[in-house]
Design an enzyme around this catalytic site. Structure first.
Site, mmCIF file in Angstrom:
data_model
loop_
_atom_site.group_PDB
_atom_site.id
_atom_site.type_symbol
_atom_site.label_atom_id
_atom_site.label_comp_id
_atom_site.label_asym_id
_atom_site.label_seq_id
_atom_site.Cartn_x
_atom_site.Cartn_y
_atom_site.Cartn_z
ATOM 1 C CG PHE A 28 -29.909 -9.597 -2.719
ATOM 2 C CD1 PHE A 28 -29.184 -10.618 -2.131
ATOM 3 C CD2 PHE A 28 -29.377 -8.324 -2.724
ATOM 4 C CE1 PHE A 28 -27.945 -10.369 -1.559
ATOM 5 C CE2 PHE A 28 -28.129 -8.071 -2.161
ATOM 6 C CZ PHE A 28 -27.427 -9.099 -1.576
ATOM 7 C CE LYS B 265 -17.964 -6.210 -8.413
ATOM 8 N NZ LYS B 265 -18.076 -6.749 -7.083
ATOM 9 C CB CYS C 240 -20.593 -2.600 -4.115
ATOM 10 S SG CYS C 240 -19.133 -2.917 -3.134
ATOM 11 C CG ASP D 42 -2.156 0.878 0.984
ATOM 12 O OD1 ASP D 42 -3.218 0.328 0.645
ATOM 13 O OD2 ASP D 42 -2.042 2.119 1.106
#
Ligand code: UGA
Length: 425
Positions: A244, A199, A255, A34
């Site tokens: 869901f 995705k 997201c 990082d």
């Protein structure tokens, strides 16, 4: 290739840290890089900066195999598979901001021995564009499907693992597949663009499911149906599935809002108007605001009213408040002239920063004390355990509850004399 292979993780945020810790747990040496020295130092001391069940334990347990570093050259010299886990936040236009991915590329050479394994969520076409500029380095798309709050478990027990590669990168894709094969999910090998699309399309579909059930809830309120019963009846059809389909006050998080917008934008950039996603986004925005009308129905004008919000995090088991419904709701309530008190079991520090004007309290009861109404925003289990009939009712000025997640015991609350408003019931 040996069974265990050294791995590089670039960007040690939430995705990167979960990926690094889980691969270390599977026995691989991991170089996790990082750019923020303080973060690297504290991780090296075993301090985990995010609330994610099981993660801190994995970091401690695998400390010997986890090498946190700021040094890209060391990462590249120790590992050939380099998992790119930097964030790709939305820009003002709704496109994904790829500047952090570009910064990684600028530091990487174009070596045939290495592959960039893209975990960051990127627009469809990113892999192709990177390959054009760096023809030698391998490129594998390996989108992540982890959920906050259950990320370690999701990593270790995937439904499917999607791995996209083109032509010359197939050998690297085989190596990535070997890393995931002990976990047992269905392996989906495909091309890079399709993997990138899986995705975005998956998140957009899940968000569509939520907005759909939220609209069914809104219509059910007027027609006398109970959305929970409707969802149960629908979900038993395995073409639909039960997950869901929980109606609520809208989806949030880092997201869904971002990825739905990004896919809509990506389509728009090619000249295609993605009408369905436009509606999914609008339904979600309106859903966050419907609570105001429910409060007004029982309290009249909200000017000068004290409203307690239980829960700030965008969902339970996380301290993440990015795009959380609580933020929009608090702002809107303040816009109506109400005073807002908020409580969350873990997300309180960040909340104080973002919720200017609201009072952040140290307990749920403190938030409730003297309030005109309570809104349950996040379904933290401890909110169900409150003594609603006794302590909560005793402290409220008006016993009005809006249960934004259909989480509380409606019948018990009504019996105790509460005015209860759920979602779609
Ligand atoms: C989501 C996806 O579920 C993951 O598969 C994906 O990897 C991740 O985004 C990502 O792209 O990184 P996450 O945002 O952590 O994961 O959270 P979810 O559990 O999916 O919940 C998202 C939002 O939808 C929450 O605000 C939640 O309250 C809401 N939700 C969820 C509902 O309103 N109703 C439901 O039935 C389910």
């Amino acid at each position: 290739m040996p069974d265990k292979e050294p791995i590089g993780v670039i960007g040690v945020g939430w995705v990167g840290l979960v990926t690094a810790a889980c691969f270390a747990e599977l026995g691989h040496e991991v170089w996790a890089r990082d750019i923020i020295p303080e973060k690297v130092e504290s991780l090296s001391r075993g301090e985990v900066p995010i609330h994610e069940p099981g993660l801190a334990e994995l970091v401690t347990k695998n400390a010997e195999r986890l090498h946190f570093t700021t040094d890209m050259a060391a990462t590249v010299s120790n590992a050939q598979l380099l998992f790119c886990c930097v964030d790709t936040p939305p820009t003002y236009s709704g496109d994904a901001d790829l500047s952090r991915v570009e910064a990684v590329l600028a530091e990487l050479g174009d070596s045939k021995d290495h592959a960039l394994v893209m975990k960051s969520t990127v627009p469809v076409g990113t892999g192709r564009s990177i390959k054009r500029r760096k023809p030698d380095i391998g490129y594998v798309s390996a989108p992540e499907f982890l959920k906050e709050g259950s990320a370690v478990d999701d990593f270790m027990n995937p439904d499917r693992v999607v791995i996209g590669a083109n032509g010359g990168s197939e050998g690297f894709a085989d190596r990535v597949e070997r890393l995931y094969s002990p976990l047992g999910g269905v392996m989906v090998r495909t091309d890079v663009a399709s993997a990138e699309m899986v995705k975005l399309a998956s998140n957009a579909f899940l968000a569509t499911k939520i907005s759909f059930i939220n609209e069914i809830a809104n219509v059910s309120e007027d027609l006398g149906a109970d959305v929970r019963e409707v969802a149960r009846g629908m979900g038993l059809d395995d073409r639909i599935g039960p997950k869901f389909l929980q109606a609520g006050i809208g989806y949030g998080g880092s997201c869904f809002p971002k990825d739905v917008q990004a896919l809509k934008q990506l389509a728009g950039n090619t000249g295609y108007h993605f009408q369905l996603l436009t509606a999914v986004i609008e339904v979600n925005e309106l859903q966050k605001r419907r609570t105001i009308g429910k409060l007004q129905k029982h309290l009249g004008s909200l000017v000068g009213k004290e409203i307690a919000l239980l829960g700030v995090a965008f969902k339970p088991n996380t301290d993440d408040i990015r795009e959380a419904t609580s933020l929009v709701l608090a702002g809107r309530l303040q816009g109506e002239g109400a005073h807002v008190r908020v409580y969350d079991p873990v997300a309180t520090d960040r909340a104080a920063e973002l919720l200017g004007g609201a009072t952040v309290t140290a307990s749920a009861l403190e938030a409730i004390d003297g309030a005109d109404a309570v809104v349950l925003v996040t379904e933290w289990p401890e909110f169900r355990e409150l003594d609603w009939a006794g302590e909560v009712k005793g402290r409220l000025r008006n016993p009005v509850v809006v249960d934004g997640r259909n989480f509380l015991d409606r019948e018990a609350l009504r019996e105790a004399g509460f005015t209860y408003e759920g979602i779609g019931r």
